[in-house]
Motif scaffolding. Sequence first.
Motif, mmCIF file in Angstrom:
data_model
loop_
_atom_site.group_PDB
_atom_site.id
_atom_site.type_symbol
_atom_site.label_atom_id
_atom_site.label_comp_id
_atom_site.label_asym_id
_atom_site.label_seq_id
_atom_site.Cartn_x
_atom_site.Cartn_y
_atom_site.Cartn_z
ATOM 1 N N VAL A 53 5.683 8.850 12.418
ATOM 2 C CA VAL A 53 4.610 8.450 13.299
ATOM 3 C C VAL A 53 3.472 7.496 12.840
ATOM 4 O O VAL A 53 3.350 6.275 13.674
ATOM 5 C CB VAL A 53 4.069 9.455 14.360
ATOM 6 C CG1 VAL A 53 3.124 9.121 15.013
ATOM 7 C CG2 VAL A 53 5.085 10.532 15.020
ATOM 8 N N LEU A 54 2.788 7.738 11.899
ATOM 9 C CA LEU A 54 1.861 7.012 11.265
ATOM 10 C C LEU A 54 2.412 5.761 10.641
ATOM 11 O O LEU A 54 1.793 4.597 10.786
ATOM 12 C CB LEU A 54 0.915 7.821 10.339
ATOM 13 C CG LEU A 54 0.246 8.894 11.217
ATOM 14 C CD1 LEU A 54 -0.537 9.619 10.084
ATOM 15 C CD2 LEU A 54 -0.790 8.548 12.310
ATOM 16 N N GLU A 55 3.469 5.651 9.784
ATOM 17 C CA GLU A 55 3.747 4.722 9.115
ATOM 18 C C GLU A 55 4.755 3.706 9.787
ATOM 19 O O GLU A 55 4.572 2.605 9.736
ATOM 20 C CB GLU A 55 4.615 5.028 7.817
ATOM 21 C CG GLU A 55 3.735 5.655 7.002
ATOM 22 C CD GLU A 55 4.521 6.166 5.452
ATOM 23 O OE1 GLU A 55 5.406 5.547 5.187
ATOM 24 O OE2 GLU A 55 4.243 7.215 5.112
ATOM 25 N N VAL A 56 5.757 4.442 10.525
ATOM 26 C CA VAL A 56 6.742 3.541 11.285
ATOM 27 C C VAL A 56 6.286 3.201 12.732
ATOM 28 O O VAL A 56 6.125 1.892 13.191
ATOM 29 C CB VAL A 56 8.157 4.406 11.307
ATOM 30 C CG1 VAL A 56 8.996 3.532 12.152
ATOM 31 C CG2 VAL A 56 8.574 4.595 10.080
ATOM 32 N N LYS A 57 5.866 4.046 13.557
ATOM 33 C CA LYS A 57 5.204 3.943 14.934
ATOM 34 C C LYS A 57 4.110 3.266 15.027
ATOM 35 O O LYS A 57 3.785 2.327 16.038
ATOM 36 C CB LYS A 57 5.235 5.358 15.551
ATOM 37 C CG LYS A 57 6.681 6.124 15.837
ATOM 38 C CD LYS A 57 7.255 5.469 16.973
ATOM 39 C CE LYS A 57 8.627 6.286 17.320
ATOM 40 N NZ LYS A 57 9.348 5.555 18.495
ATOM 41 N N LEU A 58 3.209 3.683 14.311
ATOM 42 C CA LEU A 58 1.768 3.044 14.250
ATOM 43 C C LEU A 58 1.602 1.993 13.154
ATOM 44 O O LEU A 58 0.459 1.426 13.154
ATOM 45 C CB LEU A 58 0.605 4.262 14.112
ATOM 46 C CG LEU A 58 0.691 5.095 15.090
ATOM 47 C CD1 LEU A 58 -0.391 6.282 15.033
ATOM 48 C CD2 LEU A 58 0.401 4.745 16.636
ATOM 49 N N ASN A 59 2.393 1.882 12.285
ATOM 50 C CA ASN A 59 2.479 0.898 11.085
ATOM 51 C C ASN A 59 1.123 1.020 10.306
ATOM 52 O O ASN A 59 0.606 0.053 10.127
ATOM 53 C CB ASN A 59 2.395 -0.282 11.618
ATOM 54 C CG ASN A 59 3.011 -1.471 10.798
ATOM 55 O OD1 ASN A 59 3.815 -1.049 9.850
ATOM 56 N ND2 ASN A 59 2.939 -2.538 10.819
ATOM 57 N N LEU A 60 0.583 2.383 9.894
ATOM 58 C CA LEU A 60 -0.453 2.427 9.144
ATOM 59 C C LEU A 60 -0.061 2.189 7.714
ATOM 60 O O LEU A 60 1.033 2.446 7.400
ATOM 61 C CB LEU A 60 -1.226 3.658 9.277
ATOM 62 C CG LEU A 60 -1.883 4.071 10.566
ATOM 63 C CD1 LEU A 60 -2.143 5.459 10.663
ATOM 64 C CD2 LEU A 60 -3.070 3.165 10.904
ATOM 65 N N PRO A 61 -1.048 1.831 6.884
ATOM 66 C CA PRO A 61 -0.833 1.418 5.468
ATOM 67 C C PRO A 61 -0.432 2.868 4.889
ATOM 68 O O PRO A 61 -1.035 3.746 5.084
ATOM 69 C CB PRO A 61 -2.040 1.040 4.922
ATOM 70 C CG PRO A 61 -2.704 0.385 6.104
ATOM 71 C CD PRO A 61 -2.280 1.162 7.163
ATOM 72 N N THR A 62 0.392 3.014 3.799
ATOM 73 C CA THR A 62 0.800 4.039 3.464
ATOM 74 C C THR A 62 -0.179 5.083 2.571
ATOM 75 O O THR A 62 -0.116 6.008 2.350
ATOM 76 C CB THR A 62 2.113 4.038 2.620
ATOM 77 O OG1 THR A 62 2.072 2.973 1.403
ATOM 78 C CG2 THR A 62 3.311 3.565 3.179
ATOM 79 N N GLU A 63 -1.133 4.196 1.990
ATOM 80 C CA GLU A 63 -2.146 4.576 1.038
ATOM 81 C C GLU A 63 -3.311 5.467 1.874
ATOM 82 O O GLU A 63 -3.927 6.430 1.376
ATOM 83 C CB GLU A 63 -2.919 3.563 0.299
ATOM 84 C CG GLU A 63 -3.504 2.656 1.103
ATOM 85 C CD GLU A 63 -2.659 1.437 1.403
ATOM 86 O OE1 GLU A 63 -2.900 0.589 2.009
ATOM 87 O OE2 GLU A 63 -1.449 1.235 0.657
ATOM 88 N N GLN A 64 -3.044 5.377 3.253
ATOM 89 C CA GLN A 64 -3.850 6.231 4.124
ATOM 90 C C GLN A 64 -3.313 7.498 4.666
ATOM 91 O O GLN A 64 -4.074 8.422 5.144
ATOM 92 C CB GLN A 64 -4.387 5.630 5.362
ATOM 93 C CG GLN A 64 -5.245 4.477 5.402
ATOM 94 C CD GLN A 64 -5.352 3.714 6.491
ATOM 95 O OE1 GLN A 64 -5.087 4.037 7.614
ATOM 96 N NE2 GLN A 64 -6.217 2.513 6.337
ATOM 97 N N ILE A 65 -1.975 7.680 4.555
ATOM 98 C CA ILE A 65 -1.257 8.771 5.097
ATOM 99 C C ILE A 65 -1.685 10.186 4.258
ATOM 100 O O ILE A 65 -1.849 11.021 5.059
ATOM 101 C CB ILE A 65 0.176 8.615 4.882
ATOM 102 C CG1 ILE A 65 0.830 7.362 5.623
ATOM 103 C CG2 ILE A 65 1.188 9.646 5.502
ATOM 104 C CD1 ILE A 65 0.250 7.234 7.185
ATOM 105 N N PRO A 66 -1.647 10.124 2.864
ATOM 106 C CA PRO A 66 -1.793 11.647 2.597
ATOM 107 C C PRO A 66 -3.256 12.388 2.971
ATOM 108 O O PRO A 66 -3.303 13.395 3.337
ATOM 109 C CB PRO A 66 -2.028 11.589 1.012
ATOM 110 C CG PRO A 66 -1.042 10.425 0.714
ATOM 111 C CD PRO A 66 -1.400 9.221 1.916
#
Length: 90
Positions: A53-66
Amino acid sequence: MNRTEQSHQIGRQHLILDPIIEVYNRILNGEKKAFPKGTWQLDRNCIIIVRFVLEVKLNLPTEQIPKITRQIKKSISFGVLLIVLSLSGN
């Protein structure tokens, strides 16, 4: 490396192919009513769905995900949040 750590290492293109994402998409499409029992008890499923959801749907940078993953997993309405985010068109 344990399964939870491995789920953080999966590339974006492989997230889309993960079986739990197929279930997630079937729920959003109305083909399925709910996730299988115990889905949210597995850290791997939580991480994969949140990342999708965050990386694909919302296109957030991966470094923010953890950081975000740990916070969202604690949310009681986690599943509802994911569906609302996806239905909002983001």
